[in-house]
Design a protein around this motif. Structure first.
Motif, PDB file in Angstrom:
ATOM      1  N   GLY A   1       0.815  -1.219   0.000  1.00 14.64           N
ATOM      2  CA  GLY A   1       0.000   0.000   0.000  1.00 14.64           C
ATOM      3  C   GLY A   1       0.846   1.265   0.000  1.00 14.64           C
ATOM      4  N   ARG A   2       1.858   1.311   0.849  1.00 12.60           N
ATOM      5  CA  ARG A   2       2.713   2.500   0.927  1.00 12.60           C
ATOM      6  C   ARG A   2       3.543   2.643  -0.346  1.00 12.60           C
ATOM      7  NH1 ARG A   2       2.250   7.115   3.542  1.00 12.60           N
ATOM      8  NH2 ARG A   2       2.779   6.508   5.654  1.00 12.60           N
ATOM      9  N   GLU A   3       4.055   1.522  -0.867  1.00 16.97           N
ATOM     10  CA  GLU A   3       4.797   1.585  -2.126  1.00 16.97           C
ATOM     11  C   GLU A   3       3.899   2.103  -3.240  1.00 16.97           C
ATOM     12  OE1 GLU A   3       7.933  -2.100  -1.373  1.00 16.97           O
ATOM     13  OE2 GLU A   3       6.026  -2.488  -2.384  1.00 16.97           O
ATOM     14  N   ARG A   4       2.653   1.721  -3.214  1.00 15.05           N
ATOM     15  CA  ARG A   4       1.709   2.176  -4.235  1.00 15.05           C
ATOM     16  C   ARG A   4       1.489   3.680  -4.143  1.00 15.05           C
ATOM     17  NH1 ARG A   4      -2.369   0.307  -7.650  1.00 15.05           N
ATOM     18  NH2 ARG A   4      -2.589   2.184  -8.875  1.00 15.05           N
ATOM     19  N   GLN A   5       1.443   4.207  -2.918  1.00 22.26           N
ATOM     20  CA  GLN A   5       1.322   5.659  -2.748  1.00 22.26           C
ATOM     21  C   GLN A   5       2.544   6.358  -3.353  1.00 22.26           C
ATOM     22  OE1 GLN A   5       0.994   5.805   1.490  1.00 22.26           O
ATOM     23  NE2 GLN A   5      -1.235   5.953   1.457  1.00 22.26           N
ATOM     24  N   VAL A   6       3.719   5.853  -3.037  1.00 20.51           N
ATOM     25  CA  VAL A   6       4.962   6.429  -3.557  1.00 20.51           C
ATOM     26  C   VAL A   6       4.985   6.301  -5.082  1.00 20.51           C
ATOM     27  CG1 VAL A   6       7.492   6.222  -3.576  1.00 20.51           C
ATOM     28  CG2 VAL A   6       6.230   6.051  -1.407  1.00 20.51           C
ATOM     29  N   PHE A   7       4.608   5.148  -5.596  1.00 17.53           N
ATOM     30  CA  PHE A   7       4.533   4.885  -7.038  1.00 17.53           C
ATOM     31  C   PHE A   7       3.637   5.906  -7.735  1.00 17.53           C
ATOM     32  CE2 PHE A   7       2.145   2.406 -10.335  1.00 17.53           C
ATOM     33  CZ  PHE A   7       3.184   2.135 -11.218  1.00 17.53           C
TER      34      PHE A   7
ATOM     35  N   ILE B   1       5.357   9.281  -7.714  1.00 14.55           N
ATOM     36  CA  ILE B   1       6.443   9.313  -8.706  1.00 14.55           C
ATOM     37  C   ILE B   1       5.839   9.578 -10.084  1.00 14.55           C
ATOM     38  CG2 ILE B   1       8.153   7.920  -9.949  1.00 14.55           C
ATOM     39  CD1 ILE B   1       8.686   6.474  -7.278  1.00 14.55           C
ATOM     40  N   GLY B   2       4.770   8.860 -10.397  1.00 14.31           N
ATOM     41  CA  GLY B   2       4.104   9.033 -11.685  1.00 14.31           C
ATOM     42  C   GLY B   2       3.544  10.429 -11.886  1.00 14.31           C
ATOM     43  N   ALA B   3       3.193  11.081 -10.785  1.00 17.42           N
ATOM     44  CA  ALA B   3       2.684  12.451 -10.862  1.00 17.42           C
ATOM     45  C   ALA B   3       3.807  13.480 -10.901  1.00 17.42           C
ATOM     46  CB  ALA B   3       1.758  12.718  -9.673  1.00 17.42           C
ATOM     47  N   GLY B   4       5.076  12.995 -10.844  1.00 17.30           N
ATOM     48  CA  GLY B   4       6.211  13.884 -11.012  1.00 17.30           C
ATOM     49  C   GLY B   4       6.792  14.469  -9.737  1.00 17.30           C
ATOM     50  N   HIS B   5       6.438  13.930  -8.588  1.00 15.98           N
ATOM     51  CA  HIS B   5       6.950  14.469  -7.327  1.00 15.98           C
ATOM     52  C   HIS B   5       8.363  13.983  -7.036  1.00 15.98           C
ATOM     53  CE1 HIS B   5       3.158  16.275  -6.026  1.00 15.98           C
ATOM     54  NE2 HIS B   5       2.587  15.240  -6.618  1.00 15.98           N
ATOM     55  N   SER B   6       9.145  14.832  -6.417  1.00 15.36           N
ATOM     56  CA  SER B   6      10.506  14.487  -5.989  1.00 15.36           C
ATOM     57  C   SER B   6      10.436  13.661  -4.707  1.00 15.36           C
ATOM     58  CB  SER B   6      11.298  15.765  -5.706  1.00 15.36           C
ATOM     59  OG  SER B   6      10.740  16.439  -4.576  1.00 15.36           O
ATOM     60  N   ASN B   7      11.564  13.060  -4.329  1.00 12.95           N
ATOM     61  CA  ASN B   7      11.599  12.320  -3.062  1.00 12.95           C
ATOM     62  C   ASN B   7      11.219  13.223  -1.898  1.00 12.95           C
ATOM     63  OD1 ASN B   7      12.365  10.017  -4.382  1.00 12.95           O
ATOM     64  ND2 ASN B   7      14.467  10.008  -3.631  1.00 12.95           N
ATOM     65  N   ARG B   8      11.728  14.438  -1.898  1.00 12.36           N
ATOM     66  CA  ARG B   8      11.402  15.382  -0.820  1.00 12.36           C
ATOM     67  C   ARG B   8       9.909  15.701  -0.810  1.00 12.36           C
ATOM     68  NH1 ARG B   8      15.158  20.225   0.719  1.00 12.36           N
ATOM     69  NH2 ARG B   8      16.210  18.364   1.439  1.00 12.36           N
ATOM     70  N   GLY B   9       9.341  15.921  -1.991  1.00 17.91           N
ATOM     71  CA  GLY B   9       7.910  16.203  -2.081  1.00 17.91           C
ATOM     72  C   GLY B   9       7.066  15.029  -1.606  1.00 17.91           C
ATOM     73  N   ILE B  10       7.495  13.826  -1.960  1.00 13.60           N
ATOM     74  CA  ILE B  10       6.784  12.622  -1.519  1.00 13.60           C
ATOM     75  C   ILE B  10       6.895  12.489  -0.004  1.00 13.60           C
ATOM     76  CG2 ILE B  10       6.756  10.103  -1.614  1.00 13.60           C
ATOM     77  CD1 ILE B  10       7.740  10.384  -4.571  1.00 13.60           C
TER      78      ILE B  10
ATOM     79  N   TRP C   1      -5.730  11.029 -13.696  1.00 12.03           N
ATOM     80  CA  TRP C   1      -5.009  11.176 -12.418  1.00 12.03           C
ATOM     81  C   TRP C   1      -5.931  11.771 -11.375  1.00 12.03           C
ATOM     82  CZ3 TRP C   1      -0.573   9.149 -11.020  1.00 12.03           C
ATOM     83  CH2 TRP C   1       0.305   8.752 -12.010  1.00 12.03           C
ATOM     84  N   PRO C   2      -5.928  11.213 -10.170  1.00 14.10           N
ATOM     85  CA  PRO C   2      -6.735  11.801  -9.100  1.00 14.10           C
ATOM     86  C   PRO C   2      -6.107  13.117  -8.652  1.00 14.10           C
ATOM     87  CG  PRO C   2      -5.356  10.059  -8.218  1.00 14.10           C
ATOM     88  CD  PRO C   2      -5.162  10.066  -9.731  1.00 14.10           C
ATOM     89  N   GLU C   3      -6.913  13.960  -8.010  1.00  7.64           N
ATOM     90  CA  GLU C   3      -6.387  15.212  -7.472  1.00  7.64           C
ATOM     91  C   GLU C   3      -5.286  14.926  -6.472  1.00  7.64           C
ATOM     92  OE1 GLU C   3      -8.101  18.628  -7.243  1.00  7.64           O
ATOM     93  OE2 GLU C   3      -9.297  18.236  -9.002  1.00  7.64           O
ATOM     94  N   GLU C   4      -5.480  13.962  -5.599  1.00  2.00           N
ATOM     95  CA  GLU C   4      -4.493  13.573  -4.596  1.00  2.00           C
ATOM     96  C   GLU C   4      -4.376  12.057  -4.629  1.00  2.00           C
ATOM     97  OE1 GLU C   4      -2.632  15.375  -2.384  1.00  2.00           O
ATOM     98  OE2 GLU C   4      -3.338  17.178  -3.363  1.00  2.00           O
ATOM     99  N   PRO C   5      -3.178  11.531  -4.844  1.00  2.00           N
ATOM    100  CA  PRO C   5      -3.018  10.071  -4.771  1.00  2.00           C
ATOM    101  C   PRO C   5      -3.426   9.550  -3.400  1.00  2.00           C
ATOM    102  CG  PRO C   5      -1.100  11.081  -5.772  1.00  2.00           C
ATOM    103  CD  PRO C   5      -1.955  12.203  -5.240  1.00  2.00           C
ATOM    104  N   ARG C   6      -3.779   8.274  -3.369  1.00  2.00           N
ATOM    105  CA  ARG C   6      -4.214   7.649  -2.117  1.00  2.00           C
ATOM    106  C   ARG C   6      -3.229   7.912  -0.995  1.00  2.00           C
ATOM    107  NH1 ARG C   6      -4.690   4.434  -6.063  1.00  2.00           N
ATOM    108  NH2 ARG C   6      -2.822   3.243  -5.646  1.00  2.00           N
ATOM    109  N   MET C   7      -3.726   8.285   0.157  1.00  2.00           N
ATOM    110  CA  MET C   7      -2.850   8.611   1.275  1.00  2.00           C
ATOM    111  C   MET C   7      -3.124   7.747   2.496  1.00  2.00           C
ATOM    112  SD  MET C   7      -0.790  10.871   0.329  1.00  2.00           S
ATOM    113  CE  MET C   7      -0.614  11.826  -1.127  1.00  2.00           C
ATOM    114  N   SER C   8      -3.856   6.647   2.349  1.00  2.00           N
ATOM    115  CA  SER C   8      -4.139   5.812   3.518  1.00  2.00           C
ATOM    116  C   SER C   8      -2.861   5.147   3.994  1.00  2.00           C
ATOM    117  CB  SER C   8      -5.183   4.749   3.177  1.00  2.00           C
ATOM    118  OG  SER C   8      -4.658   3.874   2.198  1.00  2.00           O
ATOM    119  N   ASP C   9      -2.753   4.925   5.282  1.00  2.00           N
ATOM    120  CA  ASP C   9      -1.571   4.277   5.857  1.00  2.00           C
ATOM    121  C   ASP C   9      -1.721   2.789   5.789  1.00  2.00           C
ATOM    122  OD1 ASP C   9      -1.341   6.769   8.410  1.00  2.00           O
ATOM    123  OD2 ASP C   9      -0.246   6.628   6.540  1.00  2.00           O
ATOM    124  N   THR C  10      -0.748   2.129   5.130  1.00  2.00           N
ATOM    125  CA  THR C  10      -0.721   0.663   5.089  1.00  2.00           C
ATOM    126  C   THR C  10       0.687   0.190   5.167  1.00  2.00           C
ATOM    127  OG1 THR C  10      -0.782   0.698   2.686  1.00  2.00           O
ATOM    128  CG2 THR C  10      -2.866   0.344   3.831  1.00  2.00           C
TER     129      THR C  10
END
Length: 109
Positions: free
Chosen positions: A37-43, A46-55, A100-109
């Motif tokens: 789940g968390r990797e999917r959020q990061v994934f 990344i696809g939306a163009g965010h940097s590591n710091r932004g993520i 693309w969603p406005e905000e990628p999934r942010m649930s904690d898993t």
């Protein structure tokens, strides 16, 4: 995008002759299901163009944690770079989830 081969131009798409994803894309796209789940959020980020710091800021984790997730994502998808992972994320989003969603999934898993 256009490809020039033997003097011919044509659109380079995600689909083969039958309208299905090419074998190359199918392999990476199938592997998306192996992400946690968390990797999917990061994934997705990344696809939306965010940097590591932004993520890291969005997910309230350290950059080091994001780097670990990115390394795991690259290994699970079988890609060599963050750019390739981002492209797989975009293709996955376009083919299987619509826009693309406005905000990628942010649930904690």
């Amino acid at each position: 995008m256009y490809l020039v081969a033997d003097g011919k131009q044509g659109a380079v798409g995600l689909h083969g002759d039958g309208g299905l994803a090419s074998a190359r894309w199918r392999a990476e796209l199938t592997r998306v299901g192996s992400l946690s789940g968390r990797e999917r959020q990061v994934f997705d980020l990344i696809g939306a163009g965010h940097s590591n710091r932004g993520i890291a800021d969005r997910l309230h984790v350290t950059e080091r944690t994001v780097k670990a997730h990115v390394a795991s994502i690259l290994a699970k998808l079988g890609v060599e770079s963050r750019l390739q992972a981002g492209l797989v994320a975009q293709v996955h989003q376009l083919m299987y989830e619509g826009t693309w969603p406005e905000e990628p999934r942010m649930s904690d898993t």
